[in-house]
Design an enzyme around this catalytic site. Structure first.
Site, mmCIF file in Angstrom:
data_model
loop_
_atom_site.group_PDB
_atom_site.id
_atom_site.type_symbol
_atom_site.label_atom_id
_atom_site.label_comp_id
_atom_site.label_asym_id
_atom_site.label_seq_id
_atom_site.Cartn_x
_atom_site.Cartn_y
_atom_site.Cartn_z
ATOM 1 N N GLY A 19 31.321 52.856 38.681
ATOM 2 C CA GLY A 19 31.003 54.111 39.346
ATOM 3 C C GLY A 19 32.166 55.078 39.210
ATOM 4 N N GLY A 69 29.375 49.299 38.858
ATOM 5 C CA GLY A 69 28.201 50.177 38.918
ATOM 6 C C GLY A 69 27.296 50.067 37.693
ATOM 7 N N GLU A 127 36.085 44.867 41.314
ATOM 8 C CA GLU A 127 36.477 45.819 42.372
ATOM 9 C C GLU A 127 37.646 45.359 43.241
ATOM 10 O OE1 GLU A 127 33.337 44.928 41.683
ATOM 11 O OE2 GLU A 127 32.109 46.730 41.464
ATOM 12 N N ASP A 136 30.045 45.736 44.934
ATOM 13 C CA ASP A 136 28.944 46.383 45.655
ATOM 14 C C ASP A 136 27.724 46.463 44.733
ATOM 15 O OD1 ASP A 136 30.004 48.385 44.018
ATOM 16 O OD2 ASP A 136 29.851 49.953 45.536
HETATM 17 C C1 QUE Z 1 37.411 48.180 39.149
HETATM 18 C C2 QUE Z 1 36.402 49.102 39.178
HETATM 19 C C3 QUE Z 1 36.350 50.172 38.259
HETATM 20 C C4 QUE Z 1 37.362 50.252 37.301
HETATM 21 C C5 QUE Z 1 38.388 49.309 37.282
HETATM 22 C C6 QUE Z 1 38.402 48.294 38.191
HETATM 23 C C7 QUE Z 1 35.298 51.161 38.256
HETATM 24 C C8 QUE Z 1 35.392 52.207 37.275
HETATM 25 C C9 QUE Z 1 36.448 52.239 36.340
HETATM 26 C C10 QUE Z 1 36.640 53.263 35.336
HETATM 27 C C11 QUE Z 1 37.224 52.933 34.107
HETATM 28 C C12 QUE Z 1 37.443 53.903 33.123
HETATM 29 C C13 QUE Z 1 37.084 55.214 33.372
HETATM 30 C C14 QUE Z 1 36.515 55.560 34.610
HETATM 31 C C15 QUE Z 1 36.298 54.585 35.560
HETATM 32 O O1 QUE Z 1 37.380 51.257 36.375
HETATM 33 O O2 QUE Z 1 34.370 51.103 39.082
HETATM 34 O O3 QUE Z 1 36.180 56.835 34.844
HETATM 35 O O4 QUE Z 1 37.295 56.200 32.414
HETATM 36 O O5 QUE Z 1 34.430 53.163 37.249
HETATM 37 O O6 QUE Z 1 39.402 47.371 38.181
HETATM 38 O O7 QUE Z 1 35.428 49.013 40.136
#
Ligand code: QUE
Length: 353
Positions: free
Chosen positions: A67, A116, A139, A147
């Site tokens: 997410g 997500g 997470e 979640d």
């Molecule tokens: C745990 C997470 C997320 C995560 C890393 C975690 C997560 C998430 C992102 C993410 C990664 C690269 C992106 C971005 C988001 O990393 O939910 O916008 O460019 O979206 O350890 O829950």
């Protein structure tokens, strides 16, 4: 540069096709994508030309990494916690809609599928894994908790594998994800165009899959599953840590594995690890809507806490990988206080119909 929405919709023959297309963020799902997808799926229920729905990614490396947690942290820090809560409300409602979708829903998942990303694919009727799948619910590393219905799905996996995946954020490949039942079919990605063509041509999903699905290779973790069950069946976080310490003393594959899991648990947010342990214990008593309601309580309350902000800062913003958790040690978390975060109703609970 103008901001374009990271998702596309098209109807090809009998198939409604949703394509995640936000490459700069590895298809991380933002609020606009959630809203657009919910509206399109509602529309296709009423559209007699659409007999099934396909969800896929436009990109080879990632189905979806999660997410839009970075933006949720910005909102929380700016005092706009209600906007953040509304994102999760809508995301969980979308996950729930997909779980009870009135037409066959086929998710094509290859590359990273985290958090997500599992929410929008993992509750669908047909969950197709490609050979490069990497699944994780990571997470706890960012001070959050698994979640998007993980409270429902993970405790229902074989043995204690779901508790292990949730508490450690372990990443697994396609053969293990297939063996655990997270996915219903393995279709090699070279055959995905043929699968999409068959569905667009009105072929029944089951017949197409019978022709195109392949047997996955044997799971890589097969020798560790009995050990995972023994360790993560512990009745408390303390008991699991003690079992890991015991298993870590020897030599060989099991001891190496136990040491790595212990190090991961000790690096993650102590509050998140305790939350996740209790989620896994509660999940079996609730349906998906009930589990999402508990998750909405948790996420609402973590917006008033510390670790979610610190975890996103350390892992995704500053990328120093050195979060300072509060409280700092697993031993300093009071399990009864964690139970209250889950059990105490909110004045504005998530209600799903
Ligand atoms: C745990 C997470 C997320 C995560 C890393 C975690 C997560 C998430 C992102 C993410 C990664 C690269 C992106 C971005 C988001 O990393 O939910 O916008 O460019 O979206 O350890 O829950």
């Amino acid at each position: 540069m103008t901001e374009t929405i990271g998702i596309r919709f098209e109807v090809r023959g009998a198939a409604g096709i949703v394509t995640l297309d936000r490459p700069r963020a590895l298809n991380a799902i933002d609020h606009a994508m959630v809203r657009a997808m919910h509206a399109a799926l509602e529309g296709w229920i009423e559209d007699p030309a659409v007999t099934h729905v396909i969800l896929r990614s436009a990109h080879e490396r990632a189905f979806c990494v999660g997410g839009d947690v970075r933006h949720m942290v910005e909102l929380g820090l700016a005092g706009r916690k209600e906007a953040a809560r509304n994102y999760w409300r809508d995301e969980y409602a979308l996950d729930h809609l997909i779980s009870r979708y009135a037409k066959p829903f086929v998710s094509l998942v290859d590359g990273f599928c985290f958090g997500g990303g599992f929410g929008v694919s993992g509750h669908s009727r047909y969950r197709i894994a490609g050979e490069n799948l990497a699944f994780a619910m990571p997470e706890v590393a960012i001070g959050l908790f698994p979640d998007v219905g993980a409270t429902y799905v993970l405790p229902r996996l074989p043995g204690w594998s779901g508790t292990w995946l949730a508490m450690t954020g372990a990443r697994i490949g396609m053969p293990d994800a297939m063996a655990l039942g997270l996915y219903t079919h393995h279709v090699p990605i070279a055959r995905w165009p043929a699968l999409i063509d068959a569905l667009a041509g009105g072929e029944p999903v089951e017949r197409s899959l019978a022709q195109l699905a392949a047997y996955p290779p044997a799971p890589a973790l097969i020798r560790l599953f009995p050990e995972i069950d023994r360790i993560f069946a512990g009745g408390s976080v303390d008991a699991i840590l003690a079992a890991l310490d015991h298993a870590a003393t020897g030599e060989g594959e099991v001891a190496d594995f136990a040491r790595a899991q212990r190090d991961t648990l000790r690096r993650s947010s102590p509050t998140s690890v305790h939350i996740t342990f209790q989620q896994m214990q509660r999940g079996l008593a609730h349906d998906l809507a009930g589990c999402l309601r508990l998750e909405f309580r948790l996420v609402s309350r973590l917006l008033d806490g510390h670790d979610f902000y610190e975890g996103v800062r350390a892992v995704l913003v500053d990328k120093d990988q050195n979060p300072h958790w509060r409280p700092a040690r697993l031993e300093d978390v009071d399990p009864r206080a964690i139970a209250d975060l889950i059990d105490q109703p909110l004045p504005d609970e998530l209600v799903l119909t």
